[in-house]
Motif scaffolding. Structure first.
Motif, mmCIF file in Angstrom:
data_model
loop_
_atom_site.group_PDB
_atom_site.id
_atom_site.type_symbol
_atom_site.label_atom_id
_atom_site.label_comp_id
_atom_site.label_asym_id
_atom_site.label_seq_id
_atom_site.Cartn_x
_atom_site.Cartn_y
_atom_site.Cartn_z
ATOM 1 N N TYR A 251 0.861 -1.222 -0.110
ATOM 2 C CA TYR A 251 0.024 0.111 -0.021
ATOM 3 C C TYR A 251 0.883 1.343 -0.146
ATOM 4 C CZ TYR A 251 -4.426 -2.563 0.850
ATOM 5 O OH TYR A 251 -5.581 -3.114 0.548
ATOM 6 N N ILE A 252 0.458 2.198 -0.557
ATOM 7 C CA ILE A 252 1.123 3.539 -0.626
ATOM 8 C C ILE A 252 -0.061 4.604 -0.824
ATOM 9 C CG2 ILE A 252 3.011 2.935 -2.076
ATOM 10 C CD1 ILE A 252 1.669 4.301 -4.558
ATOM 11 N N PHE A 253 0.331 6.088 -0.379
ATOM 12 C CA PHE A 253 -0.587 6.967 -0.477
ATOM 13 C C PHE A 253 -0.638 7.256 -1.795
ATOM 14 C CE2 PHE A 253 0.013 6.972 4.160
ATOM 15 C CZ PHE A 253 -1.209 7.429 4.629
ATOM 16 N N PRO A 254 -1.717 7.733 -2.487
ATOM 17 C CA PRO A 254 -1.758 8.078 -3.982
ATOM 18 C C PRO A 254 -0.770 9.111 -4.518
ATOM 19 C CG PRO A 254 -3.832 8.518 -2.962
ATOM 20 C CD PRO A 254 -2.717 8.093 -1.888
ATOM 21 N N ASN A 255 -0.094 10.001 -3.866
ATOM 22 C CA ASN A 255 1.194 10.884 -4.338
ATOM 23 C C ASN A 255 2.452 10.159 -4.259
ATOM 24 O OD1 ASN A 255 1.449 11.005 -1.447
ATOM 25 N ND2 ASN A 255 1.899 13.229 -1.708
#
Length: 257
Positions: A251-255
């Motif tokens: 998982y990552i944050f969108p940016n």
């Protein structure tokens, strides 16, 4: 008067050294060295069959290398459920600092020794969850990798209850430079991410989390609990995740790409 103090101090020092030596011998009876890597004695046969890559048994180490290539920053990494260090040692070769958490005593002893050559990597004998305190561990005697936070199992030949063991939250570490968190804790992933909410929002790290259905099996908790929580914070699955991730999710944050 001063001579007496020195004598007592020396005696105490000698006694402490003897106790430390006996303690180390006792722990060494439970781990074994295979091709320069410490492993649990009860699982030595398993590790002897694995391929070694750059001196590390390939138990998730290839996967971690692939994930590292996708990360834009490599400051601090947290390895929650570090086992004997097959992933922590790889992380230590790339990140500025690494904190590796493992609550199973024998696995921790191997982990600690495998990280000796990495001054910026710390092995910690503790559970990571959603509360600070103490807890117990269901320890599998022959397959330490299956060990998990105690969930009401009765002691049998297969597993035994160990503890109390210190429990912390990731948020209690008050870190500001976390770029990656790996979580593999046999179904306890939900409490780990819940106790990391402030850190996740502040540092916005990538998170590799196992979602293998052990939440329900071991704890009666909802399947994919950690994924639901991470997605509620706005995190998404990495679009370029390695293909052979099996039951792990990155998982990552969108940016972050």
């Amino acid at each position: 008067m001063s001579t007496k103090k020195v004598a007592v101090s020396t005696s105490t020092s000698v006694l402490g050294a003897v106790i430390d030596h006996l303690f180390r011998r006792k722990n060494l009876r439970h781990i074994s060295l295979i091709d320069g890597f410490w492993v649990p004695l009860t699982e030595a046969h398993k590790y002897a069959k694995l391929n070694f890559i750059e001196g590390v048994p390939d138990q998730d180490s290839t996967k971690i290398r692939q994930v590292i290539e996708l990360l834009p920053k490599l400051r601090c990494a947290l390895d929650v459920g570090a086992n004997i260090g097959t992933t922590a040692t790889v992380l230590a070769n790339h990140f500025e600092t690494v904190q590796a958490f493992e609550p199973a005593p024998d696995l921790y002893e191997a982990l600690k020794r495998n990280l000796v050559g990495y001054p910026d990597a710390q092995a910690k004998l503790m559970v990571v969850g959603e509360e600070i305190g103490e807890t117990y561990l269901t320890l599998y005697t022959k397959f330490g990798q299956l060990s998990h936070v105690e969930s009401g199992h009765l002691a049998t030949k297969k597993y035994r209850k160990v503890g109390p063991i210190k429990q912390i939250t990731i948020d209690s570490l008050n870190l500001n430079d976390v770029d990656f968190i790996k979580i593999d804790v046999e179904g306890f992933e939900g409490p780990v991410v819940s106790g990391a909410k402030e850190t996740l929002l502040r540092c916005r790290p990538a998170v590799l989390v196992e979602q293998a259905g052990n939440e329900e099996k071991n704890f009666g908790r909802p399947v994919n609990e950690a994924s639901v929580f991470l997605e509620s914070l706005g995190m998404i699955r990495h679009p370029n995740s390695p293909r052979k991730m099996h039951k792990d999710r990155l998982y990552i944050f969108p940016n972050k790409s």
